[in-house]
Design a protein around this motif. Structure first.
Motif, PDB file in Angstrom:
ATOM      1  N   THR A  56       0.819  -1.212   0.000  1.00 28.35           N
ATOM      2  CA  THR A  56       0.000   0.000   0.000  1.00 28.35           C
ATOM      3  C   THR A  56       0.854   1.264   0.000  1.00 28.35           C
ATOM      4  O   THR A  56       0.528   2.250  -0.677  1.00 28.35           O
ATOM      5  N   LYS A  82      -2.817  -7.652  -3.508  1.00 24.43           N
ATOM      6  CA  LYS A  82      -2.928  -6.277  -3.015  1.00 24.43           C
ATOM      7  C   LYS A  82      -2.428  -5.278  -4.054  1.00 24.43           C
ATOM      8  O   LYS A  82      -3.013  -4.202  -4.230  1.00 24.43           O
ATOM      9  N   SER A  86      -4.640  -2.313  -5.623  1.00 26.51           N
ATOM     10  CA  SER A  86      -4.158  -0.940  -5.469  1.00 26.51           C
ATOM     11  C   SER A  86      -3.706  -0.326  -6.794  1.00 26.51           C
ATOM     12  O   SER A  86      -3.250   0.824  -6.812  1.00 26.51           O
TER      13      SER A  86
END
Length: 264
Positions: A56, A82, A86
């Motif tokens: 992140t 992820k 993202s």
């Protein structure tokens, strides 16, 4: 494209992208130093409890399966998912593809998550595409990079990834372009992890440059030219590592354009 490449190098130096590496422990130090030398910032984090958080805050993710095990496999899948959620670039280095059924099972999971870029040697790219039965020799290539373009095209088509084939000639394959880079030096094959360092550099460039094809070419030309110039000062693989890190750090525009060997 040539005129843009140096600007991409300057952009990486200026923006200092944060690159999250889930990479093999043989090359962590080399990879981190290479990223620092080009102006990027490395994170080396493998814990399942934090990899999603690290993705992140990072500009890009690099996954290298060189010393994969069952724990790292789970962390890699979490991180890749992820990155996709993202909309972050993530790079797959399929070290030793084809060497064992377990390694191939891990790669099948990861490649199904559509990496932004796949970078490997010729044997690894062929094994990953299952294009033929060209054997792999550990992490070393037993195939010529120019024999691997069809396998790369298959990966591009099936997974919407860019593919970078490392070898005596580096080849970058996208949906509509094939770019050949003829930089580098044979002594670079005597230093462990330089391919892994190249993958990490691709992560840094794709993390902050919109044109992903140009980002890959810029990263590979930078490490290839730095390797050439480092070899001129080196008496063997040990000193090559030293001079390569220095040249990644202090390469000039004049040196870059004087040595760039790019063919489309």
């Amino acid at each position: 494209m040539e005129n843009n490449l140096w600007q991409h190098i300057l952009h990486v130096r200026k923006t200092s992208p944060l690159v999250h590496n889930i990479t093999n422990y043989v090359v962590m130090n080399n990879t981190a130093n290479a990223l620092l030398a080009i102006g990027a910032s490395p994170i080396m984090a493998h814990a399942k409890s934090e990899v999603e958080d690290m993705v992140t805050i990072s500009n890009a993710l690099v996954i290298n399966i060189g010393t994969v095990d069952e724990y790292w496999e789970e962390a890699m899948v979490l991180a890749a998912n992820k990155a996709n959620q993202s909309e972050k670039s993530w790079i797959l280095d399929p070290v030793g593809a084809g060497a064992s059924p377990y390694r191939d099972s891990v790669l099948n999971k990861l490649i199904s998550l559509n990496p932004t870029v796949i970078r490997g040697n010729a044997s690894e790219i062929i094994a990953l595409a299952k294009a033929n039965t060209t054997p792999t020799k550990g992490v070393d290539s037993t195939a010529k990079s120019d024999q691997t373009v069809e396998a790369a095209k298959k990966l591009v088509q099936n997974y919407n990834s860019l593919v970078c084939i490392s070898g005596e000639t580096d080849i970058v394959v996208s949906h509509d372009r094939i770019i050949y880079l003829k930089n580098g030096h044979p002594m670079m094959t005597k230093v462990t992890g330089l391919g892994c360092s190249a993958t990490a550099l691709i992560g840094a460039f794709t993390g902050v440059i919109d044109d992903k094809t140009e980002a890959v070419v810029a990263a590979m030309s930078l490490i290839g030219i730095a390797g050439e110039l480092a070899a001129e000062k080196s008496t063997g693989p040990g000193s090559l590592q030293l001079h390569l890190i220095d040249k990644l750090y202090n390469l000039t525009e004049e040196e870059f354009f004087a040595h760039l060997k790019l063919v489309e």
